[in-house]
Design a protein around this motif. Structure first.
Motif, short mmCIF file in Angstrom:
data_model
loop_
_atom_site.label_atom_id
_atom_site.label_comp_id
_atom_site.label_asym_id
_atom_site.label_seq_id
_atom_site.Cartn_x
_atom_site.Cartn_y
_atom_site.Cartn_z
N PRO A 170 -10.21 -5.90 -4.52
CA PRO A 170 -10.59 -4.83 -3.59
C PRO A 170 -12.07 -4.47 -3.70
O PRO A 170 -12.68 -4.59 -4.76
CB PRO A 170 -9.72 -3.66 -4.05
CG PRO A 170 -9.57 -3.88 -5.53
CD PRO A 170 -9.57 -5.37 -5.74
N VAL B 201 -12.18 -0.08 3.24
CA VAL B 201 -11.63 -0.87 2.13
C VAL B 201 -11.39 -2.30 2.57
O VAL B 201 -10.84 -2.56 3.64
CB VAL B 201 -10.30 -0.26 1.64
CG1 VAL B 201 -9.75 -1.04 0.45
CG2 VAL B 201 -10.48 1.21 1.29
N PRO C 52 -5.49 -1.84 -9.79
CA PRO C 52 -5.64 -1.63 -8.35
C PRO C 52 -6.22 -0.24 -8.06
O PRO C 52 -6.06 0.69 -8.86
CB PRO C 52 -4.21 -1.75 -7.83
CG PRO C 52 -3.38 -1.26 -8.98
CD PRO C 52 -4.07 -1.76 -10.22
N PRO C 53 -6.86 -0.07 -6.90
CA PRO C 53 -7.47 1.23 -6.59
C PRO C 53 -6.43 2.32 -6.35
O PRO C 53 -5.44 2.10 -5.64
CB PRO C 53 -8.27 0.95 -5.31
CG PRO C 53 -8.45 -0.54 -5.28
CD PRO C 53 -7.21 -1.10 -5.90
N TYR D 297 -2.85 -0.99 -3.50
CA TYR D 297 -3.75 0.14 -3.20
C TYR D 297 -2.89 1.39 -3.02
O TYR D 297 -1.81 1.35 -2.41
CB TYR D 297 -4.53 -0.13 -1.91
CG TYR D 297 -5.61 0.89 -1.59
CD1 TYR D 297 -6.92 0.68 -2.00
CD2 TYR D 297 -5.34 2.05 -0.86
CE1 TYR D 297 -7.93 1.59 -1.70
CE2 TYR D 297 -6.33 2.97 -0.57
CZ TYR D 297 -7.62 2.74 -0.99
OH TYR D 297 -8.62 3.65 -0.70
N ILE E 260 -9.68 -5.91 0.94
CA ILE E 260 -9.00 -6.62 -0.14
C ILE E 260 -9.11 -8.11 0.18
O ILE E 260 -8.52 -8.60 1.15
CB ILE E 260 -7.53 -6.19 -0.26
CG1 ILE E 260 -7.44 -4.68 -0.58
CG2 ILE E 260 -6.82 -7.00 -1.35
CD1 ILE E 260 -6.02 -4.16 -0.70
N ILE F 106 0.85 -1.19 0.00
CA ILE F 106 0.00 0.00 0.00
C ILE F 106 0.88 1.23 0.00
O ILE F 106 1.83 1.34 0.79
CB ILE F 106 -0.93 0.01 1.23
CG1 ILE F 106 -1.88 -1.19 1.18
CG2 ILE F 106 -1.73 1.32 1.29
CD1 ILE F 106 -2.73 -1.35 2.44
#
Length: 406
Positions: free
Chosen positions: A238, A231, A207-208, A191, A233, A160
Motif C-alpha cells: 500500500p 490510497v 496493513p494500513p 486495509y 495497493i 477492506i
C-alpha cells in the motif's frame, strides 16, 4: 494487481458552526459554507482522478435530522461520480445514524449504503475481486464492540474493512463500536478504513489502519490541515497520499507584546503573525495569543476594553487578508492583577476549588442535553480547562472594571 481508492470520513455536512459571532462578512460566510466546500473539493478530486472506488467511513451529516440542503449537496456529488463511473461505499456513523428522522433523498446506483448489520459488498477491479465489509449505525449509541461480526479475510480477494469507531480504552473520545488494533489485524484485511476520530492518524502501516480525520475542521480544537487519503495497493504493497480538502484551517498565532508602548506597534506585530499563518496554511480562522505583557503594555491594553481590541484587529486583518478571520484573543498575563475583595473574590476562590468531578457535575445539564450535544461536543479535560480559564478571565475583567469604577 493494482487498485486505487479514496478514503474519507466525518464530512459533517451542514455543521451549524455556532460561536463565531462578530466575524466579518466574507470570512463568516466561508466558515458557514466550509463543510460543503470541503465536500465539493473531495468530489472534484475524485471526478478528476477517477479512482476505482470511494469509501466514506461515517458521519456524512452533522446530525440525525439531516437537512434538505445537506442531503441535496451529497446527492449531487454522488451524481457527479456516477457520471464518471466511480462506485461509492457509505457507512453512517453516530451522528447520522439510521434511526434519525429526515426526508429521504434517493441516491444513484453507484452508491452502496451499508445496513445496520455488518455486510460485505463485492466488486471486480481489472480482474481482481475486492470485498468491502462495513455497517451503518442503527442508532446513535453503539457502545458494544462490533468487530466480532466482521468476517475473516478470503486470501483470493483484496479485503477492506470500514469501521466508524474508536480504540477500546481511549478516553479522549466518545467510545463507539470499540476495538483493539490486534482485533483489526486479526481479520487479515489489506486495509482498514476508519472514521469517528477527527484527527488524522495511521494506527498501523502494513496493513494500513487509518483515520483520515475530518474533511473540514469544525471548531478551534480541530486545528491543522484537513482532508482525505488517496490510497494505492500495488502487488499487495500500500501507499497513501494525503490530499488537503478543507476550506479553511483552524489555528493559533502567538504575538509577543513585550516592549510595546503604542497600539500601532501591537498592530504591526499581530499582522506579521497573521501573514505568517496565511503563508503557511492558506485561508483560516485563528486565535491570537498575546504573551509577554509587561507593565507598560498592560497599561496600554487597559485603556480600551478587550472587545474593542478584538474588533480592531478583526477589521485590520479583513482588509489585508480577507480569507483570514480572527476568532478570539487571549491575554496571557504573567501574574493575576490586583482585584478588590468581596463577593467576586469569593466566586473566584470557589471556582478555583472545583476538581474535575465538580466541573462535570455543574455542567452536566448542558453537556448531557440531547440537542445541545451537537454544539458542545464532549466534556473532556481540555474543555474544562478552557471553560475554567475563560470563566476566571471574565470574572477578573469584571473585578478590574469594578475596581476602576469605584
Amino acid at each position: 494487481m493494482t487498485i486505487r481508492f479514496i478514503h474519507a470520513a466525518d464530512l459533517h455536512l451542514g455543521s451549524p458552526f455556532k460561536g463565531f459571532a462578530g466575524l466579518p462578512g466574507k470570512i463568516s460566510e466561508t466558515v458557514r459554507e466550509s463543510t460543503f466546500t470541503a465536500f465539493r473539493n473531495l468530489i472534484d478530486y475524485a471526478a478528476g482522478a477517477r479512482p476505482d472506488f470511494l469509501l466514506i467511513a461515517g458521519d456524512i451529516y452533522d446530525g440525525e435530522d439531516r437537512s434538505l440542503r445537506a442531503q441535496e449537496q451529497f446527492r449531487q456529488g454522488m451524481e457527479t461520480l456516477s457520471e464518471v463511473g466511480v462506485p461509492v461505499f457509505v457507512s453512517h456513523g453516530n451522528h447520522d445514524h439510521l434511526s434519525g428522522s429526515w426526508v429521504r433523498f434517493s441516491l444513484p446506483e453507484n452508491v452502496h449504503v451499508f445496513g445496520p448489520e455488518v455486510e460485505t459488498a463485492e466488486l471486480t477491479v481489472r480482474g481482481t475481486n475486492v470485498r468491502i465489509h462495513g455497517f451503518s449505525y442503527p442508532e446513535r449509541h453503539v457502545t458494544e464492540p462490533v468487530i466480532g461480526h466482521y468476517p475473516q479475510a478470503d486470501s483470493d480477494a483484496v479485503e477492506i474493512g470500514m469501521l466508524h469507531g474508536s480504540i477500546r480504552g481511549d478516553e479522549a473520545h466518545d467510545v463507539y463500536a470499540p476495538f483493539t488494533k490486534d482485533e483489526l489485524l486479526g481479520k487479515g484485511y489489506d486495509y482498514w478504513a476508519l472514521g469517528h476520530i477527527h484527527k488524522r492518524q495511521v494506527l498501523h502501516k502494513q496493513p494500513p489502519i487509518v483515520y483520515p480525520g475530518s474533511l473540514q475542521g469544525l471548531h478551534r480544537k480541530e486545528s491543522g490541515v484537513k482532508g482525505f487519503y488517496d490510497v494505492t495497493i500495488r502487488q499487495g504493497t500500500p501507499s497513501l497520499e494525503f490530499i488537503p480538502a478543507g476550506a479553511l484551517v483552524f489555528g493559533e498565532a502567538e504575538v509577543d507584546c513585550s516592549g510595546i508602548r503604542h497600539a500601532d506597534e501591537w498592530l504591526d506585530r499581530c499582522m506579521d503573525q497573521i501573514r505568517a499563518f496565511r503563508e503557511a496554511n492558506g485561508p483560516g480562522l485563528i486565535d491570537l495569543l498575546l504573551f509577554g505583557i509587561d507593565e507598560q503594555s498592560e497599561a496600554m491594553f487597559s485603556d480600551a476594553p478587550e472587545s474593542e481590541w478584538l474588533e480592531f484587529i478583526r477589521e485590520a486583518a479583513s482588509n489585508d487578508f480577507p480569507d483570514i478571520g480572527v476568532h478570539r484573543m487571549t491575554w496571557e498575563r504573567e501574574a493575576a492583577p490586583s482585584v478588590p475583595g468581596g463577593l467576586m473574590r469569593d466566586v473566584l476562590d470557589e471556582i478555583g476549588s472545583w476538581d474535575m468531578d465538580g466541573w462535570k457535575s455543574r455542567l452536566s445539564d448542558l453537556y448531557g442535553h440531547r440537542q445541545a450535544y451537537k454544539f458542545t461536543g464532549r466534556l473532556d479535560e481540555e474543555s474544562i480547562r478552557e471553560i475554567r480559564k475563560e470563566a476566571e478571565r471574565l470574572l477578573t475583567d469584571g473585578l478590574m472594571k469594578g475596581g476602576r469604577a469605584e
